[in-house]
Design a protein around this motif. Structure first.
Motif, PDB file in Angstrom:
ATOM      1  N   PHE A 430      -4.832  -5.195  -2.879  1.00 19.10           N
ATOM      2  CA  PHE A 430      -4.224  -6.360  -2.866  1.00 19.10           C
ATOM      3  C   PHE A 430      -2.720  -6.334  -3.719  1.00 19.10           C
ATOM      4  N   ASP A 431      -1.818  -7.223  -3.156  1.00 21.12           N
ATOM      5  CA  ASP A 431      -0.586  -7.439  -3.957  1.00 21.12           C
ATOM      6  C   ASP A 431      -0.186  -8.727  -4.081  1.00 21.12           C
ATOM      7  N   ILE A 432       0.603  -9.267  -5.057  1.00 24.41           N
ATOM      8  CA  ILE A 432       0.853 -10.735  -5.254  1.00 24.41           C
ATOM      9  C   ILE A 432       2.462 -10.781  -5.602  1.00 24.41           C
ATOM     10  N   ILE A 439      -0.874 -13.988  -2.445  1.00 27.15           N
ATOM     11  CA  ILE A 439      -1.552 -12.633  -2.329  1.00 27.15           C
ATOM     12  C   ILE A 439      -1.659 -12.087  -1.177  1.00 27.15           C
ATOM     13  N   VAL A 440      -1.171 -10.817  -0.861  1.00 28.27           N
ATOM     14  CA  VAL A 440      -1.319 -10.202   0.391  1.00 28.27           C
ATOM     15  C   VAL A 440      -2.161  -8.966   0.137  1.00 28.27           C
ATOM     16  N   THR A 441      -2.490  -8.371   1.662  1.00 28.37           N
ATOM     17  CA  THR A 441      -3.258  -7.165   1.665  1.00 28.37           C
ATOM     18  C   THR A 441      -2.210  -5.893   1.455  1.00 28.37           C
ATOM     19  N   GLY A 442      -2.625  -4.786   0.724  1.00 28.62           N
ATOM     20  CA  GLY A 442      -1.873  -3.902   0.475  1.00 28.62           C
ATOM     21  C   GLY A 442      -2.513  -2.445   0.996  1.00 28.62           C
ATOM     22  N   LYS A 443      -3.877  -2.669   1.611  1.00 32.59           N
ATOM     23  CA  LYS A 443      -4.137  -1.625   2.409  1.00 32.59           C
ATOM     24  C   LYS A 443      -5.256  -2.010   3.387  1.00 32.59           C
ATOM     25  N   VAL A 444      -5.665  -1.159   4.267  1.00 30.81           N
ATOM     26  CA  VAL A 444      -6.561  -1.507   5.300  1.00 30.81           C
ATOM     27  C   VAL A 444      -7.861  -1.992   4.818  1.00 30.81           C
ATOM     28  N   LEU A 445      -8.486  -2.950   5.059  1.00 33.79           N
ATOM     29  CA  LEU A 445      -9.713  -3.506   4.602  1.00 33.79           C
ATOM     30  C   LEU A 445     -11.042  -3.189   5.355  1.00 33.79           C
TER      31      LEU A 445
END
Length: 805
Positions: A430-432, A439-445
């Motif tokens: 995650f990134d902010i 807060i956003v996703t930084g990689k595939v979940l």
């Protein structure tokens, strides 16, 4: 005193006479012993009267007899004894012949040793009466007992000491403390030798003892542990019921006064002052206070509590169980701007209160605690405090998960920047946004890998990064259907050869890594490649399981012993996913009850063709075997060529080194020259034999003279050196023809020398002979190291010159 001793002597004499009279009376008393008077016994007389046999009763002997003569015990007598000495009496058993002796004629028994009843209380013996002439048994052997009679020779002893007892302080009079017991080794059934009474020798001011039972009790009611916590009491035990002349023993009893809760807690001070910064987190300890208690142990255990309402809301008081201190901690966040000073009332009370001492006063105390709040620059605060977010696992990278917000509580209201503590998100999933807090996703979940993520968000002032606030954020990954269902295990089943149609073989269940909110719903069917299967059927039970049944009657494991049944499983989606699993069914031999006896393991696939994966695996195995065979052949060929190259190795590569060294110039006795010369058979070489020159007067003549005195090796006519010559020539030819190797600088040493060599020996062993014309005077200029060599050769040359002159 003399009269007392005389009376005691008469008493003992009277006792001894009484025992003798009892023994004499017993000897003349008829006793029907066992074995006497049986039917048919000749001892039975007419009219049923029984003939008397042995005559005695139980014998007694006094212990600790100190006389010089043997002590008379008693007499055994047979009524058939007429006093003419024709009967011989004998005894056997314990102490017979050693401790107890018998007169064979009269039957009198005497004790010859000093006996101790405390070691042995009685002796069991057997008596016989025999005819002195024929040694025949006149009376049946009979058993009798000699009992050792006790005297008061053992004092009472306390065997269980040392004694330690306890009693609670302020106990009422007569409270039992403990019981002591003395043991007397004397006979308790005879006289008063073992009757013990107890009394207090020391400590009677505070304690008493029961004279019969030995129970120690309190004598006062004001025992105070805080004044004296230990007493030493001496108890005496006397036998003969305490009468004059009895023996006694004593023991010391330690009595510990135990504590009771008779002292309330008291604070040494009525007010305490503490200070704390307003940024102190909840749970921070402000200070400690302690109430004193004179008691010990659990009676000093106390609890603390806050009494005023304001203090209860803002502060919390706990008790340190190790130090019994009140620990005051922050229960709510403090704010300097709201209130600068707080007043707290702390109360201490005993945890265990004894109701017997409530009338002594209240068992609690209070004190006042003033807490001053100090002003500091505060970090940002997160608002609202919600810490849960959710995101779909198929969300694209950069998708917004949520937004966090933090504000500066100070009046300056500085701008806030955001960051993620990477120790809680090392993989940067995650990134902010530093400005907005998004807060956003930084990689595939992937929910199946990690369904929850716990990260820590940091909020700090833009101008002062040291003011940092932390908030824990829990992110839940919502599931999507991205995993097909699979068989729960690699199922294997067995079917009997005589199985009937419709018989249940196996129940199948599946697992799915996904977790749909509506629950799992699976559908079962046979895979397309098993549509022509006429052996087994698959039934979907509609509860996420399926059942496999037989479709025909009877199986023959000689024809086919294993069936592989492919099963297709489909989930409910969306989207619907499926997978194929294989059920292995073995045909086994069974008994009449259906129990499996044996199974074969040859596999037969329901599908008639091999799968591509199986073909690839088979080809890979064959390729590996071919590579291994080629590798082995290559290694063998390389090993053979290596052996050939070692056989053809050039002898010039062999360097032989010897570490022998001579003794130096001073070693003149190491070798015997005559012994060395005797090893060879020297021949005289004439001047013209070697072709040395035209005449003896010229230089050739000098050379011939030197050759005459030097040892020369002469070849024996029967030796053949052609082998060595051929080998050397062969090596020379090989070296000349091999143009790839560099030239060798070699030093060859041969053990023979050619015949008729025109060159004399180069050895200096015999250069001192008279035929030598060499001048060694130059050795004197070589320095001190060659001084001895110069003296040796220079002196030899001088002697030769003098002889010539």
């Amino acid at each position: 005193m003399a009269k007392g001793l005389q009376g005691f002597s008469w008493t003992m004499l009277l006792l001894f006479c009484t025992i003798q009279e009892l023994g004499a009376w017993a000897m003349h008393t008829a006793v029907e012993g066992p074995g006497l008077g049986q039917p048919g016994d000749p001892a039975l007389l007419a009219g049923g009267r029984v003939k008397r046999g042995w005559v005695w009763n139980q014998f007694f002997v006094v212990e600790e007899y100190t006389g010089t003569e043997p002590l008379y015990v008693g007499k055994i007598h047979s009524d058939s004894d007429e006093g003419d000495g024709s009967i011989k009496y004998t005894i056997s058993g314990e102490g017979a012949g050693t401790i107890f002796l018998i007169d064979e004629i009269t039957g009198d028994i005497h004790a010859t040793e000093r006996l101790d009843r405390e070691q042995k209380t009685f002796y069991t013996l057997r008596a016989q009466a025999r005819d002195r002439q024929t040694d025949q048994l006149l009376e049946p052997e009979s058993e009798f007992i000699i009992k050792v009679q006790d005297i008061n020779d053992s004092e009472p002893r306390f065997l269980e000491g040392p004694y330690i007892g306890s009693v609670a302080e302020l106990s009422p009079i007569g409270t039992s403390v403990m019981q002591v017991m003395a043991s007397d080794a004397d006979d308790p059934t005879y006289g008063s030798s073992a009757r013990v009474v107890y009394s207090v020798l020391e400590g009677e001011q505070h304690f008493t003892v029961d004279s019969k039972t030995g129970v120690i009790r309190t004598a006062v009611a004001d025992l105070d542990r805080e004044t004296q916590d230990r007493y030493e009491v001496v108890i005496r035990a006397t036998d003969m019921a305490g009468q004059l002349g009895g023996l006694s023993g004593s023991t010391t009893v330690t009595i510990v006064v135990t504590d009771v809760n008779d002292n309330p807690p008291r604070f040494p001070q009525k007010m305490y002052q503490f200070s704390i910064v307003e940024t102190a987190p909840v749970g921070t300890a402000i200070g400690r206070v302690k109430a004193e208690d004179s008691d010990v142990g659990e009676n000093t255990d106390m609890t603390y509590q806050v009494k005023d309402e304001e203090g209860v809301e803002m502060f919390k008081v706990t008790t340190d169980s190790n130090t019994q201190e009140a620990v005051i901690t922050v229960q709510k966040p403090l704010d300097y701007e709201s209130k600068k000073v707080h007043t707290v009332v702390v109360e201490a009370l005993n945890k265990f209160v004894d109701p017997r001492f409530v009338d002594l006063g209240t068992f609690r105390d209070q004190t006042i605690v003033r807490v001053s709040v100090l002003d500091v620059d505060e970090p940002p605060e997160f608002r609202p405090p919600s810490n849960l977010m959710e995101v779909q696992e198929d969300a694209h990278v950069g998708s917004v998960v949520g937004v966090v917000t933090a504000l500066d509580p100070d009046t300056a209201n500085h701008p806030v920047r955001y960051a993620i503590d990477r120790s809680t998100d090392a993989e940067r999933i995650f990134d902010i946004d530093a400005n907005t807090g998004a807060i956003v996703t930084g990689k595939v979940l992937d929910r199946e890998t990690a369904g929850w993520h716990n990260i820590t968000v940091l909020a700090m002032e833009a101008d002062n990064h040291s003011q940092v606030s932390r908030a824990s954020l829990r992110i839940r990954i919502l599931d999507v259907n991205d995993n097909p269902p699979e068989l729960a295990t690699p199922y294997e089943a067995a079917v009997c050869e005589d199985a009937k149609p419709g018989q249940l073989i196996q129940t199948i269940s599946v697992v799915d890594r996904d977790e749909p909110q509506s629950g799992h719903h699976f559908y079962f069917t046979l895979a397309p490649e098993a549509t022509n299967n006429h052996h087994f059927s698959l039934l979907d039970i509609k509860d996420n399981t399926a059942a496999v049944h037989t479709q025909r009657m009877g199986f023959n494991r000689q024809e086919q012993d294993v069936y592989l049944l492919p099963i297709l499983v489909v989930d409910s989606g969306p989207p619907a996913l499926s997978s194929t699993g294989t059920l292995t069914i073995r045909v086994c031999g069974c008994d009449s009850n259906g129990a499996i006896q044996s199974c074969n393991s040859t596999a037969y696939v329901v599908s008639a063709t091999l799968s591509p994966g199986a073909l690839i695996a088979l080809l890979v195995c064959i390729l590996i075997l071919v590579v291994l065979v080629l590798l082995i052949l290559t290694l063998k060929r390389h090993h053979k060529s290596h052996l050939t190259s070692e056989d053809d190795e050039d002898m010039r590569d062999n360097v032989i080194k010897y570490n022998d060294e001579g003794g130096g110039e001073q070693d003149t006795e190491a070798y015997d020259m005559s012994a060395l010369r005797s090893l060879y058979d020297f021949s005289e070489i004439k001047g013209g034999d070697g072709g040395g020159g035209p005449g003896e007067g010229g230089p050739s003549g000098n050379l011939a003279s030197e050759l005459h005195v030097l040892p020369q090796w002469v070849q024996s006519p029967d030796l053949d050196f052609s082998v060595f010559r051929d080998y050397i020539c062969k090596k020379v030819e090989q070296a000349d023809e091999d143009l790839s190797v560099p030239p060798y600088d070699s030093f060859q040493t041969y053990a023979f020398e050619g015949s008729d060599s025109p060159v004399p020996s180069l050895s200096s062993i015999n250069t001192w002979s008279s035929g030598s014309e060499q001048d060694f005077s130059y050795l004197g200029g070589w320095g001190p190291r060659f001084r001895q060599l110069a003296a040796l050769y220079g002196g030899r040359r001088g002697e030769e010159d003098s002889e010539e002159s």
